[in-house]
Scaffold this active site. Structure first.
Site: not given
Ligand code: FPP
Length: 240
Positions: A27, A29-30, A44, A137, A207
């Site tokens: 969590d 990325n945004g 992302h 793995l 955990e």
């Molecule tokens: C949550 O952060 C993240 C996601 C919903 C997408 C995760 C995707 C990737 C890491 C890339 C694709 C994955 C692979 C396996 C190649 P958020 O967008 O909810 O962040 P925020 O809470 O800050 O808005």
């Protein structure tokens, strides 16, 4: 937790049999993108590189199964441009995944219903699972995944088999994760403290570790901190 092994210029912890499976809710990325004045899609994209780094590091420290939450059944509600960007990143990953999986000894398994993906993507996903099936793995990628959906899917499969009474073992054996043990440790980055429909059945005795780090900034040191914290916990699995 046992020895410390030199990994390049980084000293990696080595885990023991108490920590066989670690799962990540990736969590933040945004928010990371916003912090850097960039569109969410860029977060992302950097998050996908972090995912590869983290999976590799977990293998280096001796963890046999890693699960990541890449896209939930609820994430389709996001703006179309963001969903498209994540799917594009995922498609790019699929192109190079077989080579990487060979290199790192990873068996890749997708958790979730593949039927929602375009036919060529779904075919590549299945091909990757088959091609890597013998690797030591395990990397589970939860994509179009929801914990409730998974349980319903398992129960419907059992009904389809003609079962009129089911046990906990029956359900466990028909989840997307039937091939691996339940997670010992679930790590969520990005400061939120909830499971968000992730591994609901399998997390019964996991955990939980929450940190403020936004996923693209997830580091080897933060993983070490989560592992160290895990080894301080007394796991009783309902006993005394
Ligand atoms: C949550 O952060 C993240 C996601 C919903 C997408 C995760 C995707 C990737 C890491 C890339 C694709 C994955 C692979 C396996 C190649 P958020 O967008 O909810 O962040 P925020 O809470 O800050 O808005």
């Amino acid at each position: 937790m046992g020895s410390v092994k030199k990994q390049g210029d980084y000293m990696a912890i080595q885990v023991d049999e108490r920590l066989q499976h670690i799962a990540f809710i990736m969590d933040g990325n945004g928010r990371w993108a916003k912090k850097h004045g960039m569109p969410r899609e860029y977060g992302h994209s950097v998050g996908a590189s972090t995912f590869e780094k983290v999976v590799r590091y977990c293998g280096d420290v001796g963890i046999k199964t890693v699960t990541v939450y890449a896209f939930s059944t609820e994430n389709w509600k996001r703006p179309e441009v963001e969903v498209k960007a994540i799917m594009l990143i995922f498609g790019e990953y699929l192109k190079k995944a077989a080579k990487k999986a060979d290199e790192y000894g990873l068996r890749v398994v997708f958790l979730g219903d593949k039927r929602v993906f375009p036919e060529n993507i779904a075919k590549d996903m299945t091909a990757l699972e088959i091609a890597t099936a013998k690797h030591p793995l395990t990397l589970n990628i939860a994509i179009n995944y929801g914990g409730r959906d998974e349980i319903v899917h398992a129960v419907n499969t059992l009904i389809g088999m003609g079962k009129t009474s089911i046990t906990e073992d029956d359900i466990s054996a028909h989840l997307y994760t039937a091939h691996c043990p339940p997670p010992d440790l679930i790590v969520r980055t990005g400061a939120e403290k909830r499971l968000s429909n992730f591994l609901l059945w399998q997390s019964a005795y996991a955990e939980l570790y929450f940190c403020d780090t936004l996923w693209p900034d997830m580091s080897e040191a933060e993983i070490d901190a989560a592992i160290e914290d895990f080894y301080k916990r007394k796991r009783r699995f309902g006993g005394v």
